[in-house]
Design a protein around this motif. Structure first.
Motif, short mmCIF file in Angstrom:
data_model
loop_
_atom_site.label_atom_id
_atom_site.label_comp_id
_atom_site.label_asym_id
_atom_site.label_seq_id
_atom_site.Cartn_x
_atom_site.Cartn_y
_atom_site.Cartn_z
N LYS A 97 3.95 13.82 6.37
CA LYS A 97 3.02 14.62 5.57
C LYS A 97 3.28 14.47 4.08
O LYS A 97 3.16 15.40 3.28
CB LYS A 97 3.08 16.09 5.99
N SER A 98 3.65 13.24 3.69
CA SER A 98 3.97 12.96 2.29
C SER A 98 2.75 13.06 1.39
O SER A 98 2.87 13.42 0.21
CB SER A 98 4.59 11.56 2.17
N PHE A 99 1.56 12.74 1.89
CA PHE A 99 0.36 12.83 1.06
C PHE A 99 0.10 14.28 0.65
O PHE A 99 -0.21 14.56 -0.51
CB PHE A 99 -0.86 12.28 1.81
N ALA A 100 0.23 15.21 1.60
CA ALA A 100 0.01 16.62 1.29
C ALA A 100 1.06 17.14 0.31
O ALA A 100 0.73 17.88 -0.64
CB ALA A 100 0.03 17.44 2.57
N ARG A 101 2.30 16.76 0.51
CA ARG A 101 3.35 17.23 -0.39
C ARG A 101 3.15 16.68 -1.81
O ARG A 101 3.32 17.40 -2.80
CB ARG A 101 4.73 16.82 0.14
N ALA A 102 2.81 15.41 -1.89
CA ALA A 102 2.63 14.80 -3.21
C ALA A 102 1.41 15.36 -3.92
O ALA A 102 1.41 15.53 -5.14
CB ALA A 102 2.53 13.28 -3.08
N ALA A 103 0.34 15.65 -3.16
CA ALA A 103 -0.89 16.16 -3.75
C ALA A 103 -0.82 17.66 -4.01
O ALA A 103 -1.66 18.21 -4.73
CB ALA A 103 -2.07 15.85 -2.84
N ARG A 104 0.17 18.34 -3.41
CA ARG A 104 0.29 19.80 -3.54
C ARG A 104 -0.96 20.51 -3.04
O ARG A 104 -1.42 21.48 -3.63
CB ARG A 104 0.57 20.19 -4.99
N ARG A 105 -1.52 20.01 -1.95
CA ARG A 105 -2.73 20.63 -1.40
C ARG A 105 -2.93 20.14 0.02
O ARG A 105 -2.30 19.17 0.46
CB ARG A 105 -3.96 20.28 -2.24
N LYS A 106 -3.81 20.80 0.74
CA LYS A 106 -4.18 20.34 2.06
C LYS A 106 -5.03 19.08 1.93
O LYS A 106 -5.96 19.04 1.13
CB LYS A 106 -4.97 21.43 2.79
N VAL A 107 -4.69 18.07 2.71
CA VAL A 107 -5.46 16.83 2.69
C VAL A 107 -5.75 16.39 4.12
O VAL A 107 -5.09 16.83 5.07
CB VAL A 107 -4.73 15.70 1.94
N THR A 108 -6.73 15.53 4.26
CA THR A 108 -7.07 14.93 5.55
C THR A 108 -6.80 13.43 5.47
O THR A 108 -7.30 12.76 4.57
CB THR A 108 -8.54 15.17 5.91
N VAL A 109 -6.01 12.94 6.41
CA VAL A 109 -5.69 11.51 6.44
C VAL A 109 -6.43 10.87 7.61
O VAL A 109 -6.22 11.26 8.76
CB VAL A 109 -4.18 11.28 6.60
N PRO A 110 -7.31 9.91 7.36
CA PRO A 110 -8.00 9.23 8.47
C PRO A 110 -6.97 8.61 9.42
O PRO A 110 -5.99 8.02 8.97
CB PRO A 110 -8.82 8.14 7.76
#
Length: 232
Positions: A85-98
């Motif tokens: 879940k590195s994308f969410a941590r780096a973005a500091r927000r909820k994200v959706t990864v295809p």
């Protein structure tokens, strides 16, 4: 891989994710990989951004608006970023990864290579066909700069062509159908990029070799990940 999204942001991010605390795209020539924390020239990394709907989008051209999320350019690095879940941590927000994000990135990289082959064809710098390629390679004045061989070509034919130009760089990552589509035909098994008029082919060939090397690197296991994390 079945992960379809990232639904939470941890309270204590890893050091490698500290890049996400910045609100804007940092300046300077280097960026930090959100998985390993390594700080390297941004030209060597893959950039991702979060679209307005929260979806993580690859940005190979490094031109989309928004703060970039940067990763080492390996398939298994993207898979690890999703799992951790590195994308969410780096973005500091909820994200959706295809779920097919690694495949999407590879498809974009393949498309870049094939588009360059198409540009070389339109510049008059590509010769295709087994006999035509062999005839050209026998004439050193034609200036062959890159050999193209379909990955599904017969080994005997590939060896016969290769024997005529053992020192010319070879790209063999694409099927005959893919090469054919790039060259405006149904199928192409053997082709060669030449210097072409005014050296246009040589310029395109250098770009093609660079992108083909990036594609090959993307598919290799990352040396920065533990063996257990590598793609089987």
């Amino acid at each position: 891989m079945t992960t379809t999204g990232e639904s939470h942001i941890p309270d204590a991010p890893d050091p490698a994710d500290e890049v996400g605390a910045e609100a804007d795209e940092p300046t300077g020539p280097e960026r930090k990989c959100i998985v390993t924390g390594a700080v390297v020239p941004k030209e060597t990394l893959l950039r991702f951004v979060v679209a307005p709907d929260g979806t993580v989008v690859p940005d190979l051209e490094k031109s989309l608006p928004g703060r970039g999320l940067w990763l080492s350019p390996r398939r298994d690095m993207i898979e690890t970023a999703v799992a951790r879940k590195s994308f969410a941590r780096a973005a500091r927000r909820k994200v959706t990864v295809p779920p097919d994000l690694p495949d999407r990135v590879e498809a974009l990289m393949r498309r870049r290579c094939l588009d360059l082959i198409g540009l070389a064809r339109r510049a008059g710098a590509v010769t295709a066909g087994f006999e035509k390629v062999r005839a050209l390679l026998r004439d050193e004045r034609q200036g062959a700069v890159v050999l193209l061989a379909a990955c599904d070509a017969a080994e005997d034919g590939r060896n016969k062509v290769r024997a005529l130009a053992p020192d010319v760089p070879l790209i063999d990552q694409f099927t005959g159908a893919e090469l054919g589509a790039a060259l405006g035909r149904d199928m192409s098994v053997h082709a060669v990029v030449t210097k072409g008029p005014k050296g246009q082919g040589a310029t395109l060939a250098r770009r093609l070799l660079d992108q083909a090397d990036r594609l090959a690197e993307y598919r290799r296991p990352s040396p920065d990940l533990p063996k257990a994390k590598r793609r089987a």
